[in-house]
Scaffold this motif. Structure first.
Motif, PDB file in Angstrom:
ATOM      1  N   LEU A  59       0.889  -1.207  -0.253  1.00 33.24           N
ATOM      2  CA  LEU A  59      -0.064   0.082   0.149  1.00 33.24           C
ATOM      3  C   LEU A  59       0.818   1.080  -0.040  1.00 33.24           C
ATOM      4  O   LEU A  59       0.523   2.369  -0.689  1.00 33.24           O
ATOM      5  N   GLN A  60       1.885   1.131   0.784  1.00 26.27           N
ATOM      6  CA  GLN A  60       2.861   2.489   0.616  1.00 26.27           C
ATOM      7  C   GLN A  60       3.345   2.802  -0.657  1.00 26.27           C
ATOM      8  O   GLN A  60       3.236   3.944  -1.005  1.00 26.27           O
ATOM      9  N   TYR A  63       0.332   3.981  -2.718  1.00 25.49           N
ATOM     10  CA  TYR A  63      -0.163   5.294  -2.483  1.00 25.49           C
ATOM     11  C   TYR A  63       0.910   6.164  -3.185  1.00 25.49           C
ATOM     12  O   TYR A  63       0.550   7.508  -3.384  1.00 25.49           O
ATOM     13  N   GLU A  64       2.165   5.957  -3.164  1.00 21.42           N
ATOM     14  CA  GLU A  64       3.052   6.744  -3.742  1.00 21.42           C
ATOM     15  C   GLU A  64       2.981   7.160  -5.302  1.00 21.42           C
ATOM     16  O   GLU A  64       3.213   8.282  -5.944  1.00 21.42           O
ATOM     17  N   PRO A  67      -1.969   8.916  -4.896  1.00 21.03           N
ATOM     18  CA  PRO A  67      -2.307   9.163  -3.670  1.00 21.03           C
ATOM     19  C   PRO A  67      -3.646   8.740  -3.170  1.00 21.03           C
ATOM     20  O   PRO A  67      -4.368   8.752  -4.163  1.00 21.03           O
ATOM     21  N   LEU A  68      -3.786   8.435  -1.974  1.00 11.86           N
ATOM     22  CA  LEU A  68      -4.880   7.801  -1.362  1.00 11.86           C
ATOM     23  C   LEU A  68      -6.064   9.221  -1.287  1.00 11.86           C
ATOM     24  O   LEU A  68      -7.316   9.195  -1.744  1.00 11.86           O
ATOM     25  N   THR A  69      -5.661  10.306  -1.248  1.00 10.66           N
ATOM     26  CA  THR A  69      -6.489  11.629  -1.287  1.00 10.66           C
ATOM     27  C   THR A  69      -6.999  11.721  -2.575  1.00 10.66           C
ATOM     28  O   THR A  69      -8.372  11.981  -2.608  1.00 10.66           O
TER      29      THR A  69
END
Length: 234
Positions: A59-60, A63-64, A67-69
């Motif tokens: 997940l890290q 999301y790079e 992005p989760l946002t």
């Protein structure tokens, strides 16, 4: 030794351990009153905590890239995200044809626009400057080999169609936004009429001999596709 041989036969031993799903969980009995809570805690453990050592680094990295946002702002559903990552699970022949070009001995390519269905024709000059005879059908929509190929893809069940698609694209799924580079059906020059088709996955290209029948084409397509190994994600 005997113990080592036995372990290799039976496989590695599985070790079990008790895990408290909530504070003092080992001392709580599952009853009709708390069974729903137990199921929620069990699902949470199996889908998160039990796999966190593998899931968290993934997940890290994910999301790079995305992005989760941004994912939340787009309000993507899990189904939509899965389609974007893995492509469409079902093969639609008309969808494939919309992203296809044809390359024949005359150096002509013919493309069906995916946006409006209009046909585009791009001409490329031959090195020797020899023009194709007018009566010869160009390697395009109306060429017998091309007609047979698309009919074979229609006749195949979904599993076989995905296998053939994977043979010359490297993936059994169709990208949501189409192919780039486009699918490329190429006329097999100087190939025997019973030869196996050739594939160039980097270019989404399949080279087809001029088969004597559609039945022979179907047979050779499936043989080449099932007896080869490709690659894909998901």
């Amino acid at each position: 030794d005997k113990d080592k041989d036995k372990e290799e036969e039976e496989g590695p031993r599985v070790e079990y351990k008790e895990v408290a799903l909530c504070p003092n969980g080992k001392n709580l009995d599952v009853t009709n009153t708390n069974k729903e809570k137990y199921v929620r805690l069990l699902v949470r453990w199996k889908t998160h905590y039990a796999v966190s050592a593998i899931l968290d680094p993934f997940l890290q990295g994910f999301y790079e890239l995305i992005p989760l946002t941004l994912l939340r702002e787009c309000e993507l559903t899990t189904k939509e995200l899965l389609a974007m990552l893995n492509g469409k699970p079902r093969i639609d022949v008309d969808d494939l044809r919309a992203y296809c070009i044809y390359q024949g001995r005359g150096g002509k390519q013919r493309r069906v626009s995916a946006m409006d269905g209009e046909e585009e024709e791009v001409e490329e000059n031959d090195d020797d400057g020899v023009e194709e005879e007018d009566e010869e059908i160009p390697f395009g929509d109306n060429h017998e080999t091309v007609v047979w190929f698309w009919q074979c893809m229609r006749d195949f069940n979904q599993e076989d169609a995905r296998t053939v698609l994977s043979f010359f694209t490297g993936s059994s799924r169709v990208p949501v936004d189409g192919y780039e580079p486009a699918l490329n059906l190429t006329e097999g020059i100087d190939m025997e009429d019973d030869a196996l088709p050739k594939a160039h996955t980097c270019f989404n290209q399949i080279v087809l001999p001029k088969y004597s029948s559609m039945a022979l084409m179907s047979k050779q397509l499936l043989f080449a596709a099932t007896e080869s190994q490709g690659f894909q994600f998901g």
